[in-house]
Structures are given as structure tokens and as C-alpha cells.
Scaffold this motif. Structure first.
Motif, PDB file in Angstrom:
ATOM      1  N   GLY A  43      -6.674  -8.263   2.246  1.00 25.97           N
ATOM      2  CA  GLY A  43      -6.222  -6.935   2.632  1.00 25.97           C
ATOM      3  C   GLY A  43      -6.664  -6.308   3.942  1.00 25.97           C
ATOM      4  N   ASP A  70      -5.463  -3.082  -7.047  1.00 21.11           N
ATOM      5  CA  ASP A  70      -5.047  -3.982  -5.982  1.00 21.11           C
ATOM      6  C   ASP A  70      -5.639  -5.359  -6.210  1.00 21.11           C
ATOM      7  OD1 ASP A  70      -3.715  -4.708  -3.723  1.00 21.11           O
ATOM      8  OD2 ASP A  70      -5.153  -3.840  -2.316  1.00 21.11           O
ATOM      9  N   GLU A  71      -4.854  -6.377  -5.876  1.00 22.00           N
ATOM     10  CA  GLU A  71      -5.330  -7.761  -5.978  1.00 22.00           C
ATOM     11  C   GLU A  71      -5.829  -8.038  -7.383  1.00 22.00           C
ATOM     12  OE1 GLU A  71      -4.526  -9.246  -3.458  1.00 22.00           O
ATOM     13  OE2 GLU A  71      -4.521  -7.717  -1.903  1.00 22.00           O
ATOM     14  N   HIS A  73      -8.628   0.893   2.397  1.00 20.83           N
ATOM     15  CA  HIS A  73      -7.578   1.665   1.722  1.00 20.83           C
ATOM     16  C   HIS A  73      -7.838   3.158   1.894  1.00 20.83           C
ATOM     17  CE1 HIS A  73      -4.999  -1.206  -0.091  1.00 20.83           C
ATOM     18  NE2 HIS A  73      -5.868  -1.709  -0.934  1.00 20.83           N
ATOM     19  N   THR A 132       0.818  -1.210   0.000  1.00 21.55           N
ATOM     20  CA  THR A 132       0.000   0.000   0.000  1.00 21.55           C
ATOM     21  C   THR A 132       0.857   1.268   0.000  1.00 21.55           C
ATOM     22  OG1 THR A 132      -1.478  -1.284   1.393  1.00 21.55           O
ATOM     23  CG2 THR A 132      -2.026   1.027   1.071  1.00 21.55           C
TER      24      THR A 132
HETATM   25 MG    MG Z   1      -2.902  -5.027   0.422  1.00 16.63          MG
END
Ligand code: MG
Ligand code: ADP
Length: 700
Positions: free
Chosen positions: A556, A399-400, A335, A305
Motif C-alpha cells: 500500500g 485493508d489487505e 491511509h 482507498t
Molecule cells: Mg491500498
């Protein structure tokens, strides 16, 4: 000429004919001469050694015997009807048996003649027999009586029942390979093949079927594997060339005011060397003037991150906006909260857009987005909706990434005139070479180091009978002020059965940890998002000690005080999922634990998964085991990603060859990006014929 021959329909091959052709087509998709030549043996049998009857034993397996045939007769009735013959050598006798389709053999077998037979020994009540052997009349003058390595082809029951056995295939293939019209032009320049010590294409095809020895077989296999990877590699390398050549990426070379301010005044920890290295890679990518297209691999908890944040600040420093897209609402929200907190004293604006953002908020957000006053937008796939318009999107962080399709991703910037840089982050690390194959057009960065003073999570396996102990242990940890997750498998979020499991589980845990002394949160995907948020918030802020949930917390989620993860029915989870779940703990300074609970009898893959989890915390090692257990197709969804089905190449094991093919492609295109040199003409033609024409026409 050569292609015409290879494209000949299979029925025209001597020994095939219309009927057998139908079977070949239906059973193994062999339609043409070429298909047959690419129907490879799956093993080879060394028939150079002859056994003697006296040496037979129940575990002898496949043997080759030679002797005189006698006593050919049909015995038994009805279902027991079979053909029997005796083979006698100097040391003893053995019975040969045929249970099905033996009329042809019966007619062909000559009494008192010498035969070489090959088959698997069967022991029954102390007597040996060889059922359905391959047989061949022995001819002392025939040097080819025995092949040193005889190919064995994959056969179906139907093929076998029609006597289309390995010998049959070998005969057909040999005929083709020796046919005067059979040509196979080399398409890779000699200057590339030679240093790699690759044998020619035609030789490889010959020797993969008919190798004289192991060394030739291996050389043939190496070349064919190389070819399987090479076309793919050429394409992705070419894409890279095109992307770098476009030069319409956004040059971001102003060195950053915001970056510096954040680094010096607001970063609460020291970056790891791996993080620094990756940030440098990204910085240099974005400054170049071409588009960045980078994959960031890093184990759970490796600190991706913050890398994303630095990249976004670089982007804002250069006058552009950035976005961060996450696969779930929980993750996007988290996030958002993390970044908002980190940026609280910075002159940077951040906002969140998800499916459940209310209308009013949405309206103002979209306005700020299009007038440029919003710097960073975080969200779920709500970001790709048509009405979301950036003033100037300069960087998209995803992300991911395995949760998003490529097309979905591209929607983010379809509407932009200037295409943004792209950074995809994945917590499912796979071996580097494999990553470069799967994501051929991405550059790959790896964070291969966890932040210092991170204590590795201790992982234990406990069966249901030890629940009492596990709960007592949990109680001790909670008394120290820690928090815990208890996770239930919910394979499908809609499955009633699984949901019941979760609720029963909730009751069980509650019986050990009564309210009001303990506070317990429950979280699953079917809940309304404001309820989810509420529960997440209660857990995050320490109001509840235990979070009982499904895998919605898989990705996450970050609660550093949570130090115990109990995974129920752990045998029902996949390896990477278990690893992801475990990544939710071990985020603070305390020793963390992961307990894998099982109650079912476990099969081999489950046992292996649990064992691997207890043995290692390393995501790369875990993904290797996962690849072994499930194969790359399932692990990576290669079919979706458009990878071909390789016949020989093993994406996991053939790292060396994959690497060679990549480097060879890069080398060729570096010297001749348009493939216009005369020595590359055969290659260009080959690529045009074997991939879409259009792509390789675009080349020149
Ligand atoms: Mg992460
Ligand atoms: P992931 O790679 O799984 O997304 P995160 O970015 O969520 O990991 O980071 C996990 C935790 O580690 C966060 O709490 C983050 O603030 C912290 N962290 C990241 N980098 C460092 C570092 N260099 N030193 C100490 N803690 C760090």
C-alpha cells in the motif's frame, strides 16, 4: 443400515484381516469400508491393447504382453539374487524379473502356461525385460481378462512390499461395491440433479473405481467433485440466508450530504467505471437493512482507498462512525495522511491509533471516539483492543484482509450492540469463483479496471553481472527528478543474515550514489517506528531519492513520484509479493520500471515467477500462475480458513463445478430456506451428519 455397513472396520472385509488392516490404517488412513471406497484411483490404464514382443522399444513404457512362461529360475547371489522367467509370444521373448519378495511368485508361476503380464519395459544392453510385472494366468473363456480401464491406486512402498497392489485394491473395492448390503442413499433432490445432468451418488462411487470408458469416468468424477463442493456451498449459502434474514444490520438509506459534497467539490479525479459500480454495490448493501459483508478485490493501484472513503462518508451521513484497519503501522499512517488530506475541507474528523500512539493522544482520541465526535478512526490492530469503544460503529473497513484472521476481525465489533457493515479489501486478487469459495459468506466486488492514463510498469530481469548498467539507468531516471525503491528480501525480520544483506546492499548502492549528491533512506521492520516515520517522510517529501528497504514497503505505500523499483534477489520472493512490490511504482503519470535482479542459479518455479512478472501486470493472471505453482493450499492458507482437503476437486481448475454447486445451493435455499420440504429431508439429514449438527439444527 447402509451407514452401519460402511462404518464396518476394515479388518472385517474379505481379503483384509487384522494384519493387512493395520497396514491400511497406518499407511493410508483406511479404517472402515467407507474409507476404502473413498480411496480413489489416481489414474486408469487402458489394458485393452496387447503389445507384441517385436514392437517393444526403450520408450514403450507400460505394456501388456501375453505369452507362454518358461525358464523360471532364481539367478544371482546375495543382493543380486532375483527371480527370472521368460515370456515368449509369437514374435519373440522377453525376460520377467523380480528382485524382492518373490517366493510367492516363484511358487505360483506355472511353466508352459499362458500369462497376461503388465508392466514397464526396461531396456538393458539391447535386451528388454519387465521388472515386477503384474501377472495373470490367461483364461480364454474369462471375459474379464482385460479391463478396458484399470484403476491405479496410490501405493506406498510398504503396501507394495506386502503385495497390496492396485489389483488387490480393485478386488477389495469391487467386493464392497457389489455387496448386497452396500447402499448409498441419494441426498440431493432429483429436481436438482436432473437439470445438471449429474449421475447418482452410488453410480458415481462405482464408476470412479470401475469405469467402463472415459465418459463414465468423467461423469463419476464430476458428481464426486460436485459433492465435495456442495456441502461447503450449502453451508455458506445458509450463512448468507441467516445474515440477510437477521435484519439487524444498520439501515443506511439517507442519501448523503457529505458524499455529495465530497464528490462534487473535493474529488480531484474522475472515478473509473469499476469504482462507480462498486460504490453503487456498497451503497445498496448498506441501505438494505441487513448487514453488509463484502470483499472488495482490486489489483494494486486500482484505487480501493477512494471506494473505502465513499463508503465511510455514506456511513457518517447516516449518523454512524467508521473505522479503517490496516495491517502495518506504515500503511495505517499513510491511509490516515491520505484521508486527512482529502477531507481537509470537509466537516469530518479523522484520527489515527497505532501501537505507538502516545498516551495523551490516545486518551483524548478514546474520549472523542466514545462521545461520537470522532467520525473516522484509522489504525492497526490496536483498534481491536478492549478499551477502544465507539459510540456507534457503523462500518468497519479492513485493508489487505489476508493479514487478519477472521476472529481478529470480529473482535472489532464484538462489543457493539448493532453489528457494523464490513468491507474487506484485498490487493491479492484471486479468480472470482475461487474467492467465492474461500470466502463463501462474503459478497464479492471486483475493481477490474485501472485509472485512465496509468502507464503499465515495464518489468525487466537482469542478472548481477549487469549491475553497472542497471545503476547507470537508475542514475538517468533520478536525474529526471524521479525516485526509486531498492528492495531486499527479508524473509524473517529478525534474520541476521538477511539484515546483513540489506546493509551490504545499502553500501553497494551508496558506492554508486555518493552522499551528499544523493540522499538515501534505509527502512526495515526492526527500526523504531519514529525512525521509520522519519525515513518515510523524507522519501515521500522528496528529500531522499532512493529508498532502500525490506518488504515493509510491500503493502500500500503510495509515493507517486517513485518510478523505479529494483528488487534484489528477486528469485527469493513469491509471486504475489513481487506483484505487490511492483505496485509501489506506476502510481504517477511517468513511465515506471521494475528491475528484477538475480544472482543465483534459478530453479523452475523461480524462473517461471520472474518470467510471469516480465510478461504481465495483471494481478489476476499472476495469481493464477501462483496457484499453479504452489497450489491453493499454500497460496490461500486454506487449512487456516477451515476448507476441507478435497480429494478430487481442484479449486483452481474446477470453476464450472464450483459454480454449479453454489448455484444449486442457492436455488435450494431460496425455495426452502429451512429445508423443511419433504424432498429436502434427505439433504437436511445428510448435512446434519456431515457437518456439525448444531449448525443445521439451527436451520429450523
Ligand atoms: Mg491500498
Ligand atoms: P490500491 O487499490 O492499491 O489501494 P490506491 O487506492 O492507493 O490503490 O490508489 C492508487 C492511486 O491512484 C492513488 O494515488 C489514488 O489517489 C489514485 N486514484 C484512485 N482512483 C483514481 C482514479 N479514478 N483516477 C485517477 N487516479 C486515481
Amino acid at each position: 443400515m447402509s451407514t452401519q455397513f460402511l462404518d464396518t472396520p476394515i479388518e472385517y472385509l474379505k481379503g483384509v484381516g487384522p494384519q493387512k488392516a493395520e497396514i491400511l490404517k497406518a499407511e493410508i488412513s483406511v479404517f472402515t469400508f467407507k474409507d476404502l471406497l473413498y480411496y480413489f484411483p489416481f489414474k486408469y490404464i487402458d489394458k485393452t491393447s496387447l503389445s507384441e514382443v517385436k514392437d517393444l522399444h526403450p520408450e514403450a513404457g507400460n505394456v501388456q504382453l501375453r505369452g507362454k512362461i518358461s525358464n523360471v529360475k532364481i539367478v544371482g547371489v546375495k543382493a543380486g539374487r532375483r527371480l527370472s522367467a521368460t515370456l515368449r509370444d509369437a514374435t519373440g521373448k522377453v525376460e520377467l524379473l523380480w528382485f524382492k519378495n518373490f517366493s510367492f511368485v516363484e511358487k505360483a508361476l506355472k511353466e508352459d502356461a499362458i500369462y497376461t503380464v503388465y508392466g514397464k519395459v526396461n531396456a538393458f544392453k539391447g535386451a528388454f525385460s519387465v521388472p515386477h510385472p503384474e501377472i495373470k494366468l490367461y483364461d480364454a473363456s474369462d471375459k474379464e481378462n482385460i479391463l478396458p480401464m484399470e484403476p491405479v491406486y496410490p501405493l506406498t512402498e510398504k503396501l507394495k512390499s506386502r503385495f497390496m497392489d492396485s489389483r488387490y485394491f480393485m478386488g477389495l473395492v469391487k467386493h464392497l461395491l457389489l455387496h448386497p448390503d452396500f447402499q448409498l442413499e441419494e441426498y440431493i433432490p432429483e429436481s436438482v440433479l436432473k437439470p445438471l445432468k449429474m449421475i447418482g451418488r452410488k453410480a458415481a462411487l462405482y464408476y470412479i473405481h470401475l469405469p467402463g470408458d472415459e465418459k463414465t469416468r468423467a461423469a463419476a468424477e464430476r458428481r464426486i467433485k460436485f459433492d465435495e463442493m456442495f456441502t461447503l456451498a450449502m453451508r455458506s449459502e445458509k450463512n448468507k440466508v441467516l445474515r440477510l434474514r437477521e435484519h439487524n444490520g444498520i439501515p443506511m438509506n439517507k442519501s448523503g450530504k457529505l458524499v455529495n459534497e465530497f464528490y462534487h467539490n473535493h474529488l480531484s479525479f474522475e472515478l473509473t467505471n469499476a469504482q462507480k459500480k462498486v460504490i453503487r454495490e456498497i451503497k445498496s448493501d448498506m441501505a438494505k437493512g441487513s448487514r453488509m459483508n463484502r470483499l472488495l478485490q482490486g489489483d494494486v493501484g486500482s484505487g480501493k482507498t477512494i471506494v473505502a472513503l465513499f463508503s465511510m462518508l455514506m456511513c457518517i451521513d447516516n449518523g454512524f462512525q467508521a473505522c479503517l484497519m490496516a495491517p502495518t503501522e506504515i500503511l495505517a499512517t499513510q491511509h490516515y495522511l491520505t484521508l486527512k488530506d482529502m477531507l481537509s475541507e470537509m466537516p469530518v474528523t479523522v484520527d489515527l491509533l497505532t501501537g505507538s500512539s502516545n498516551k495523551k493522544h490516545r486518551q483524548s482520541l478514546l474520549e472523542r471516539l466514545s462521545d461520537g465526535s470522532l467520525n473516522i478512526l484509522i489504525g492497526t490492530h490496536a483498534l481491536i483492543e478492549d478499551e477502544v469503544n465507539f459510540k456507534q460503529l457503523g462500518l468497519a473497513v479492513i485493508d489487505e484482509q489476508h493479514r487478519f484472521g477472521v476472529a481478529q476481525r470480529a473482535k472489532l465489533w464484538n462489543r457493539s450492540v448493532l453489528k457494523p457493515h464490513v468491507l474487506v479489501m484485498t490487493a491479492t486478487p484471486i479468480p472470482r469463483t475461487l474467492a467465492m469459495t474461500i470466502h463463501g459468506e462474503l459478497d464479492v466486488s471486483v475493481i477490474d479496471e485501472l485509472p485512465k492514463d496509468r502507464k503499465p510498469v515495464k518489468t525487466l530481469h537482469r542478472e548481477e553481472i549487469y549491475r553497472g548498467e542497471v545503476m547507470a539507468f537508475l542514475k538517468r531516471e533520478l536525474e529526471k527528478g524521479r525516485q526509486a525503491y531498492v528492495v531486499y528480501p527479508l524473509i524473517e525480520e529478525s534474520s541476521k543474515l538477511d539484515l546483513n544483506d540489506l546493509k551490504t546492499g545499502y553500501d553497494v548502492v551508496c558506492s554508486y550514489f555518493p552522499i551528499p549528491q544523493y540522499q538515501i533512506s534505509l527502512l526495515h521492520g526492526k527500526m523504531k517506528s519514529d525512525v521509520k516515520d522519519f525515513e518515510m517522510h523524507r522519501f515521500k517529501s522528496g528529500i531522499t531519492q532512493i529508498m532502500i528497504s525490506t518488504t515493509v514497503i510491500e503493502v500500500g505505500v503510495n509515493v507517486p513520484n517513485a518510478s523505479v523499483m529494483i528488487i534484489e534477489n528477486a528469485n527469493r520472493f513469491g509471486l504475489s509479493q513481487l506483484h505487490q512490490l511492483r505496485g509501489r511504482v506506476g502510481r504517477g503519470a511517468e513511465q515506471s520500471f521494475c528491475v528484477l535482479m538475480t544472482k543465483d542459479e534459478m530453479n523452475y518455479p523461480s524462473r517461471k515467477r520472474i518470467k510471469t512478472m516480465c510478461a504481465t501486470n495483471n494481478g489476476f493472471e499472476i495469481s493464477k500462475v501462483d496457484l499453479e505453482l504452489r497450489g491453493p493450499g499454500d497460496v490461500l492458507g486454506t487449512r487456516q480458513s477451515g476448507l476441507p482437503d478435497f480429494k478430487l476437486l481442484d479449486l483452481v481448475k474446477d470453476e464450472e463445478i464450483i459454480d454449479l454447486a453454489k448455484r444449486a445451493s442457492a436455488f435450494i435455499l431460496k425455495n426452502d430456506p429451512d429445508l423443511s420440504a419433504s424432498e429436502n429431508q434427505a439433504l437436511l439429514l445428510y448435512l446434519q451428519q456431515h457437518q456439525d449438527d448444531h449448525f443445521w439444527s439451527r436451520v429450523s
